[in-house]
Design a protein around this motif. Structure first.
Motif, PDB file in Angstrom:
ATOM      1  N   THR A  53       0.825  -1.197   0.000  1.00 40.42           N
ATOM      2  CA  THR A  53       0.000   0.000   0.000  1.00 40.42           C
ATOM      3  C   THR A  53       0.863   1.253   0.000  1.00 40.42           C
ATOM      4  O   THR A  53       2.091   1.180   0.139  1.00 40.42           O
ATOM      5  CB  THR A  53      -0.942   0.000   1.226  1.00 40.42           C
ATOM      6  OG1 THR A  53      -1.899   1.061   1.091  1.00 40.42           O
ATOM      7  CG2 THR A  53      -0.152   0.192   2.521  1.00 40.42           C
ATOM      8  N   SER A  54       0.221   2.392  -0.152  1.00 41.62           N
ATOM      9  CA  SER A  54       0.936   3.667  -0.156  1.00 41.62           C
ATOM     10  C   SER A  54      -0.011   4.787   0.231  1.00 41.62           C
ATOM     11  O   SER A  54      -1.228   4.706  -0.006  1.00 41.62           O
ATOM     12  CB  SER A  54       1.527   3.945  -1.539  1.00 41.62           C
ATOM     13  OG  SER A  54       2.138   5.232  -1.558  1.00 41.62           O
ATOM     14  N   PHE A  55       0.533   5.825   0.832  1.00 40.55           N
ATOM     15  CA  PHE A  55      -0.222   7.030   1.150  1.00 40.55           C
ATOM     16  C   PHE A  55      -0.135   8.045   0.013  1.00 40.55           C
ATOM     17  O   PHE A  55      -0.545   9.192   0.175  1.00 40.55           O
ATOM     18  CB  PHE A  55       0.298   7.636   2.459  1.00 40.55           C
ATOM     19  CG  PHE A  55      -0.176   6.911   3.682  1.00 40.55           C
ATOM     20  CD1 PHE A  55      -1.217   7.408   4.456  1.00 40.55           C
ATOM     21  CD2 PHE A  55       0.410   5.711   4.061  1.00 40.55           C
ATOM     22  CE1 PHE A  55      -1.671   6.730   5.574  1.00 40.55           C
ATOM     23  CE2 PHE A  55      -0.031   5.024   5.188  1.00 40.55           C
ATOM     24  CZ  PHE A  55      -1.076   5.535   5.945  1.00 40.55           C
ATOM     25  N   ASP A  56       0.408   7.612  -1.120  1.00 44.66           N
ATOM     26  CA  ASP A  56       0.598   8.507  -2.265  1.00 44.66           C
ATOM     27  C   ASP A  56      -0.119   7.993  -3.508  1.00 44.66           C
ATOM     28  O   ASP A  56       0.321   8.205  -4.629  1.00 44.66           O
ATOM     29  CB  ASP A  56       2.094   8.670  -2.547  1.00 44.66           C
ATOM     30  CG  ASP A  56       2.822   9.319  -1.389  1.00 44.66           C
ATOM     31  OD1 ASP A  56       2.805  10.551  -1.312  1.00 44.66           O
ATOM     32  OD2 ASP A  56       3.383   8.580  -0.548  1.00 44.66           O
ATOM     33  N   GLY A  57      -1.223   7.292  -3.303  1.00 47.61           N
ATOM     34  CA  GLY A  57      -1.978   6.761  -4.423  1.00 47.61           C
ATOM     35  C   GLY A  57      -1.609   5.318  -4.702  1.00 47.61           C
ATOM     36  O   GLY A  57      -0.579   4.811  -4.233  1.00 47.61           O
ATOM     37  N   LEU A  58      -2.442   4.657  -5.481  1.00 48.59           N
ATOM     38  CA  LEU A  58      -2.244   3.233  -5.741  1.00 48.59           C
ATOM     39  C   LEU A  58      -1.554   2.945  -7.062  1.00 48.59           C
ATOM     40  O   LEU A  58      -1.430   1.795  -7.479  1.00 48.59           O
ATOM     41  CB  LEU A  58      -3.590   2.505  -5.683  1.00 48.59           C
ATOM     42  CG  LEU A  58      -4.303   2.558  -4.321  1.00 48.59           C
ATOM     43  CD1 LEU A  58      -5.574   1.746  -4.357  1.00 48.59           C
ATOM     44  CD2 LEU A  58      -3.374   2.081  -3.206  1.00 48.59           C
ATOM     45  N   ASN A  59      -1.098   3.982  -7.735  1.00 46.47           N
ATOM     46  CA  ASN A  59      -0.294   3.807  -8.951  1.00 46.47           C
ATOM     47  C   ASN A  59       0.969   4.623  -8.753  1.00 46.47           C
ATOM     48  O   ASN A  59       0.959   5.843  -8.888  1.00 46.47           O
ATOM     49  CB  ASN A  59      -1.066   4.274 -10.189  1.00 46.47           C
ATOM     50  CG  ASN A  59      -0.365   3.865 -11.471  1.00 46.47           C
ATOM     51  OD1 ASN A  59       0.700   4.371 -11.793  1.00 46.47           O
ATOM     52  ND2 ASN A  59      -0.973   2.942 -12.214  1.00 46.47           N
ATOM     53  N   LEU A  60       2.048   3.946  -8.397  1.00 47.33           N
ATOM     54  CA  LEU A  60       3.237   4.636  -7.890  1.00 47.33           C
ATOM     55  C   LEU A  60       4.459   4.329  -8.735  1.00 47.33           C
ATOM     56  O   LEU A  60       4.639   3.207  -9.204  1.00 47.33           O
ATOM     57  CB  LEU A  60       3.484   4.187  -6.445  1.00 47.33           C
ATOM     58  CG  LEU A  60       4.185   5.182  -5.513  1.00 47.33           C
ATOM     59  CD1 LEU A  60       3.341   6.426  -5.334  1.00 47.33           C
ATOM     60  CD2 LEU A  60       4.451   4.537  -4.164  1.00 47.33           C
ATOM     61  N   GLY A  61       5.315   5.326  -8.929  1.00 45.58           N
ATOM     62  CA  GLY A  61       6.547   5.138  -9.673  1.00 45.58           C
ATOM     63  C   GLY A  61       7.690   4.716  -8.762  1.00 45.58           C
ATOM     64  O   GLY A  61       7.903   5.309  -7.703  1.00 45.58           O
ATOM     65  N   ALA A  62       8.421   3.681  -9.163  1.00 46.89           N
ATOM     66  CA  ALA A  62       9.596   3.224  -8.413  1.00 46.89           C
ATOM     67  C   ALA A  62      10.823   4.012  -8.859  1.00 46.89           C
ATOM     68  O   ALA A  62      10.772   4.813  -9.793  1.00 46.89           O
ATOM     69  CB  ALA A  62       9.802   1.730  -8.631  1.00 46.89           C
ATOM     70  N   SER A  63      11.955   3.761  -8.208  1.00 46.11           N
ATOM     71  CA  SER A  63      13.175   4.515  -8.509  1.00 46.11           C
ATOM     72  C   SER A  63      13.722   4.211  -9.898  1.00 46.11           C
ATOM     73  O   SER A  63      14.500   4.995 -10.447  1.00 46.11           O
ATOM     74  CB  SER A  63      14.257   4.219  -7.455  1.00 46.11           C
ATOM     75  OG  SER A  63      14.580   2.833  -7.446  1.00 46.11           O
ATOM     76  N   ASN A  64      13.331   3.086 -10.486  1.00 46.52           N
ATOM     77  CA  ASN A  64      13.794   2.748 -11.834  1.00 46.52           C
ATOM     78  C   ASN A  64      12.832   3.235 -12.916  1.00 46.52           C
ATOM     79  O   ASN A  64      12.991   2.916 -14.092  1.00 46.52           O
ATOM     80  CB  ASN A  64      14.010   1.240 -11.968  1.00 46.52           C
ATOM     81  CG  ASN A  64      12.744   0.442 -11.693  1.00 46.52           C
ATOM     82  OD1 ASN A  64      11.675   0.997 -11.463  1.00 46.52           O
ATOM     83  ND2 ASN A  64      12.880  -0.881 -11.708  1.00 46.52           N
ATOM     84  N   GLY A  65      11.813   3.993 -12.521  1.00 47.38           N
ATOM     85  CA  GLY A  65      10.877   4.547 -13.484  1.00 47.38           C
ATOM     86  C   GLY A  65       9.667   3.680 -13.757  1.00 47.38           C
ATOM     87  O   GLY A  65       8.717   4.124 -14.393  1.00 47.38           O
ATOM     88  N   VAL A  66       9.685   2.427 -13.287  1.00 45.13           N
ATOM     89  CA  VAL A  66       8.550   1.524 -13.499  1.00 45.13           C
ATOM     90  C   VAL A  66       7.388   1.939 -12.599  1.00 45.13           C
ATOM     91  O   VAL A  66       7.581   2.224 -11.413  1.00 45.13           O
ATOM     92  CB  VAL A  66       8.949   0.066 -13.198  1.00 45.13           C
ATOM     93  CG1 VAL A  66       7.733  -0.849 -13.249  1.00 45.13           C
ATOM     94  CG2 VAL A  66      10.006  -0.404 -14.185  1.00 45.13           C
ATOM     95  N   ARG A  67       6.187   1.971 -13.153  1.00 44.80           N
ATOM     96  CA  ARG A  67       5.012   2.293 -12.359  1.00 44.80           C
ATOM     97  C   ARG A  67       4.345   0.995 -11.896  1.00 44.80           C
ATOM     98  O   ARG A  67       4.223   0.030 -12.648  1.00 44.80           O
ATOM     99  CB  ARG A  67       4.026   3.154 -13.149  1.00 44.80           C
ATOM    100  CG  ARG A  67       4.635   4.496 -13.561  1.00 44.80           C
ATOM    101  CD  ARG A  67       3.565   5.527 -13.838  1.00 44.80           C
ATOM    102  NE  ARG A  67       2.844   5.923 -12.643  1.00 44.80           N
ATOM    103  CZ  ARG A  67       3.293   6.825 -11.764  1.00 44.80           C
ATOM    104  NH1 ARG A  67       4.471   7.427 -11.942  1.00 44.80           N
ATOM    105  NH2 ARG A  67       2.564   7.135 -10.702  1.00 44.80           N
ATOM    106  N   VAL A  68       3.932   0.988 -10.636  1.00 45.24           N
ATOM    107  CA  VAL A  68       3.399  -0.217 -10.012  1.00 45.24           C
ATOM    108  C   VAL A  68       2.002   0.053  -9.493  1.00 45.24           C
ATOM    109  O   VAL A  68       1.754   1.070  -8.826  1.00 45.24           O
ATOM    110  CB  VAL A  68       4.312  -0.668  -8.841  1.00 45.24           C
ATOM    111  CG1 VAL A  68       3.745  -1.903  -8.165  1.00 45.24           C
ATOM    112  CG2 VAL A  68       5.730  -0.930  -9.339  1.00 45.24           C
TER     113      VAL A  68
END
Length: 361
Positions: A53-68
């Motif tokens: 989970t995340s407090f920044d939305g459920l479609n999040l970008g990782a450090s490598n640019g991939v969105r999860v």
């Protein structure tokens, strides 16, 4: 240090919640989950479950640019045995009151809280790490310690202090998960998971984060490693080469010869590199002034610090206050030992001025 053991016969399925923030390390998340997935694969029953989970939305970008795409909103996550907080680039500045409150609530319910990599900043800001022993990625230890001096920071793979855990990130997350599985389901089962992952041996929490100091896969002479350790433990007040040699009970000539052979630069040059790397972290992770950072990194004058920093990193110290802009999807972190040696060698070939001028006194 006593770990609060999980007894699967009493507790049933072990449930974990992973909380991630923008530009988290995707590899760390996947490999930590993978230990549990393989555990389920090897078992006749589902021993482990997890949510992300995340407090920044459920479609999040990782450090490598991939969105999860993530599982569920934080308030909808189930009760957990352990909560892992993952942060990487930018985690040192990340602040979220809702997350801090949520973590405190989880901790009050008896759930273990584990800070992974720069997740230590998030858990520390929630007030859960005061007086605890903790670790983070080795390159960030000085910056974190400067910010949170009430926390005892050590350089190792992971720590377990009561119900607060910390992990350096990277593949150390696998070692932590395997150790937790060992405590809850036995060493044999944990070892079988490690075999499936080709991850052997399973390292202890107290194991060193670094082995080769940027020198590839070859082993480093113990004398040289000890000299490196002395240099890194005395960043603010650098030791002279004769002082290092005396501490190691060797001649200065022998120390210099072995250091040049195994590292590729002199003792003084390596010391300069580590001080510059330390300064760069402090510039990003603290509100100290450039002059204060120069002093904390062992430079007697601001001019010497500014010249050396700009010469090596190609930016002024003040430019590193915002080294990872939020619009940069895949940040970079130049300044490795290899880069340093290349700069030295290039300078020698061009017969130009040295990397840094003699320091003023």
């Amino acid at each position: 240090m006593q770990l609060d053991l999980l007894n699967p016969q009493d507790r049933g399925q072990v449930h974990s919640v992973f909380v991630v923030v923008p530009r988290f390390n995707l590899t760390t998340l996947i490999t930590m989950i993978e230990t549990m997935r393989i555990g389920n694969y090897l078992s006749s029953e589902r021993l482990f479950s997890w949510e992300v989970t995340s407090f920044d939305g459920l479609n999040l970008g990782a450090s490598n640019g991939v969105r999860v795409h993530l599982d569920t909103e934080p308030e909808q996550t189930a009760s957990a045995d352990q909560v892992f907080v993952l942060a990487s680039w930018g985690g040192e500045h990340y602040q979220n009151k809702a997350l801090a409150s949520w973590l405190r609530k989880r901790a009050r319910r008896g759930e273990r809280i584990c800070a992974v990599e720069l997740g230590c900043y998030l858990v520390a800001r929630a007030g859960l790490m005061d007086g605890k022993e903790a670790t983070t990625h080795w390159s960030w230890i000085n910056g974190f310690q400067e910010k949170f001096d009430q926390i005892s920071v050590v350089e190792q793979l992971f720590t377990i202090d009561g119900r607060i855990l910390t992990c350096a990130g990277g593949m150390a997350g696998v070692d932590l998960m395997l150790r937790l599985i060992e405590q809850s389901h036995g060493a044999s089962f944990s070892g079988e998971i490690a075999d499936q992952m080709l991850h052997n041996p399973i390292r202890k929490g107290s194991s060193s984060q670094r082995r080769t100091m940027g020198r590839g896969t070859e082993s480093i002479l113990p004398l040289v490693r000890q000299a490196m350790t002395l240099i890194e433990r005395n960043i603010e007040e650098p030791l002279t080469v004769p002082e290092i040699a005396a501490a190691l009970d060797v001649s200065q000539r022998q120390l210099e010869r072995q250091f040049k052979k195994h590292v590729g630069c002199t003792v003084v040059q390596f010391g300069l590199l580590r001080r510059l790397q330390n300064a760069r972290v402090l510039l990003i992770a603290t509100e100290l002034s450039v002059r204060e950072i120069a002093t904390a990194s062992g430079f007697n004058t601001l001019s010497h610090f500014s010249y050396s920093f700009s010469k090596f990193f190609g930016r002024r110290p003040s430019d590193y206050r915002e080294a990872w802009p939020s619009n940069e999807t895949a940040p970079t972190w130049p300044g490795t030992l290899s880069d340093f040696l290349h700069a030295l060698n290039s300078g020698e070939k061009r017969a130009t001025a040295p990397l840094a001028p003699p320091e003023e006194h």
